[in-house]
Design an enzyme around this catalytic site. Structure first.
Site, PDB file in Angstrom:
ATOM      1  N   GLU A 329      80.628 -58.772 -71.127  1.00  0.00           N
ATOM      2  CA  GLU A 329      81.299 -57.462 -71.074  1.00  0.00           C
ATOM      3  C   GLU A 329      82.125 -57.229 -69.812  1.00  0.00           C
ATOM      4  OE1 GLU A 329      78.499 -54.621 -73.721  1.00  0.00           O
ATOM      5  OE2 GLU A 329      77.727 -55.062 -71.742  1.00  0.00           O
TER       6      GLU A 329
HETATM    7  C1  TNX Z   1      75.103 -54.848 -74.659  1.00  0.00           C
HETATM    8  S1  TNX Z   1      73.836 -57.563 -74.768  1.00  0.00           S
HETATM    9  C2  TNX Z   1      74.833 -55.360 -73.406  1.00  0.00           C
HETATM   10  C3  TNX Z   1      73.933 -54.630 -72.500  1.00  0.00           C
HETATM   11  C4  TNX Z   1      73.480 -53.324 -73.079  1.00  0.00           C
HETATM   12  C5  TNX Z   1      73.146 -53.521 -74.542  1.00  0.00           C
HETATM   13  C6  TNX Z   1      72.568 -52.320 -75.201  1.00  0.00           C
HETATM   14  C7  TNX Z   1      74.711 -57.719 -73.560  1.00  0.00           C
HETATM   15  C8  TNX Z   1      74.930 -59.067 -73.126  1.00  0.00           C
HETATM   16  N1  TNX Z   1      75.239 -56.612 -72.994  1.00  0.00           N
HETATM   17  O1  TNX Z   1      74.552 -54.432 -71.248  1.00  0.00           O
HETATM   18  O2  TNX Z   1      72.365 -52.903 -72.378  1.00  0.00           O
HETATM   19  O3  TNX Z   1      74.323 -53.890 -75.215  1.00  0.00           O
HETATM   20  O4  TNX Z   1      72.138 -52.612 -76.489  1.00  0.00           O
END
Ligand code: TNX
Length: 514
Positions: A329
């Site tokens: 992300e």
């Molecule tokens: C996505 S899964 C994220 C997390 C959040 C989560 C909540 C991932 C690699 N990144 O930063 O906490 O969704 O479901």
């Protein structure tokens, strides 16, 4: 004669209808289970637990079993004897060369004359003990003598051979969004160990909190760890406390995989040290739940010094071969910047003797052969990683995320990927998730639990149970031995055990809880 047979048959049928025999309630379902009719083993005041000499890990498993059933039997602690050769009436743990290979395989034989758990390696003995535990009455799991426990400790006679499908059967706990104490984390490790999970991924740093003491950069923990989502006091683990957790997990054959998420998800670090920011200005601590806004300054040399120091200081207390660098992300970097960053971090991690693990955004980067990619985005492309020959951990967010709500009325949790009710959490197979990922590329499965909405271990338990044991079975049991109808029945039989263990679990109406 015929009438006799009909009566016997009718009795047998009605018995099966009332309650499945305990050999038919095991989770994860073993590779092979042969029942032995009505024969059973009974723990008596003379029962001893016999372990071979010379292996401290096996001796530890022996003591673990003594604690478990000695207390429940309401007797003086059972005696443990070090010695070779099974004695009659005893529970024997022994290392042997099994016909099935693998350090996690075991054979469990329960007979009126005694119990034998045999394995190639201590890990297999530990798993054999967990299976034996599920054959014993639920009251062993109260962990204390109960006034009504003057009952007999018996296990049905059976011969079980068992080995896992995948070597990586993991759970992840996000201790950054909300902090969980050492005791809470140990509780989670205990619950994992009931179902033969063997990897515990600790998400140790994110925007909302840095949770591990780094001696060379002390503000990370003392300042960066001083809050959490919603503004609570947060917290962090000292190096000594992480060592304690590593040992606790190791005793239960669970390897800790530390994660420091980067280059994004780093607000806590950026707030702790101004020089990590491109503009040399430290942002405020963050207690919300947005993602993707923060990034280390990838063009500054100090950033890589920082990362090397962090990897080194964590490696000092984390002996496992893995270091998870996150990599997910990132919304503020160009793809070329991202690629360059991940490749350089991979070099640092490897120079410190660790295999790099990263979320699936790292798939297109040039990866070392022993790096590992963790699938999470249902639409994330894994082909570039598989083409490079690296192994994949399957954690599809719409199936395996324990922080997803069960249904729209679930108070805790999020729902961005899906509502995941108990049938959806079970009825998927890692080798069928993506046509880009054949079974041979799959290292295993992992269930992440993100804690934006989870304040304490009670909340964690509610989201993890019953879905955590499902991931355990998906990772352990053969695909052709799994069916929802059968699983549902086995799951219902775990209910009293979870009550005994004080687990705050979701009593899904889809399951008939015993
Ligand atoms: C996505 S899964 C994220 C997390 C959040 C989560 C909540 C991932 C690699 N990144 O930063 O906490 O969704 O479901």
């Amino acid at each position: 004669m015929l009438r006799h047979a009909v009566v016997i048959l009718a009795v047998a049928v009605s018995l099966t209808a009332c309650a499945a025999p305990p050999t038919r309630t095991l989770i994860p379902v073993p590779t092979s289970v042969e029942g032995r009719g009505r024969a059973e083993f009974i723990v008596t005041a003379n029962t001893k637990i016999v372990v071979p000499p010379g292996d401290e890990r096996v001796a530890w498993i022996g003591r673990y079993l003594v604690d478990l059933i000695g207390v429940a039997a309401g007797q003086d602690p059972l005696r443990m004897e070090v010695g070779e050769g099974p004695g009659p009436g005893n529970i024997n743990l022994r290392l042997a060369k099994l016909s099935q290979a693998g350090e996690e395989a075991y054979e469990l034989t329960v007979a009126p004359e005694g119990v034998t758990i045999a394995a190639n390696q201590p890990a297999g003995l530990f798993y054999g003990v967990q299976t034996f535990r599920q054959l014993l009455p639920t009251f062993v799991d109260y962990g204390a003598v109960r006034p009504d426990s003057a009952r007999v400790l018996r296990a049905p006679a059976a011969h079980i051979t068992d080995q896992p499908r995948f070597p990586w059967r993991g759970a992840m706990l996000d201790v950054s969004r909300h902090f969980f104490s050492v005791d809470e984390v140990k509780r989670y490790i205990d619950l994992m160990s009931l179902y033969k999970l063997n990897r515990f991924h600790l998400h140790l740093a994110d925007d909302q909190g840095w949770r591990i003491e780094i001696p060379s950069w002390p503000n990370l923990a003392t300042y960066g760890g001083s809050t959490e989502v919603g503004g609570g006091p947060g917290g962090y683990y000292t190096q000594q406390q992480l060592t304690d957790l590593v040992t606790y997990a190791q005793q239960r054959f669970i390897v800790i995989v530390p994660e420091i998420d980067m280059p994004s998800h780093t607000n806590a670090a950026l707030a702790s040290y101004a020089q990590l920011n491109c503009n040399n200005v430290a942002p405020a601590l963050y207690t919300g739940i947005e993602v993707g806004f923060s990034s280390l300054c990838v063009d500054k040399e100090i950033t890589y010094q920082f990362i090397d120091d962090v990897v080194r200081d964590i490696a000092t207390v984390s002996p496992s071969p893995y270091f998870h660098i996150g990599g997910d992300e990132v919304k503020t970097l160009a793809p070329a910047q991202y690629t360059k960053f991940i490749e350089r971090v991979q070099t640092i991690v490897r120079a410190r003797g660790k295999q790099m693990v990263g979320w699936d955004e790292v798939a297109p980067v040039r990866l070392a052969p022993d790096s590992i990619v963790q699938h999470w985005r249902p639409d994330g492309s894994l082909a570039p990683a598989v083409k490079q020959g690296v192994k994949i951990i399957m954690s599809p967010a719409n199936k395996a995320y324990l922080d997803m709500k069960y249904h729209p009325d679930t108070v805790l949790g999020l729902s961005w990927a899906a509502y995941i009710d108990v049938d959806d959490a079970y009825t998927w197979d890692p080798a069928q998730i993506s046509s880009d990922v054949p079974e041979s590329a799959i290292l295993g499965v992992e269930a992440p639990l993100w804690s934006e909405t989870l304040a304490d271990i009670r909340d964690v338990e509610f989201m993890a149970f019953p879905r955590l044991p499902m991931i355990a079975e998906i990772g352990w049991s053969r695909a052709d031995s799994r069916a929802w109808g059968d699983f549902k029945r086995r799951l219902g039989a775990q209910g009293p055990r979870w009550t005994a263990l004080g687990i705050n679990f979701y009593r899904s109406p889809l399951v008939r809880w015993q």
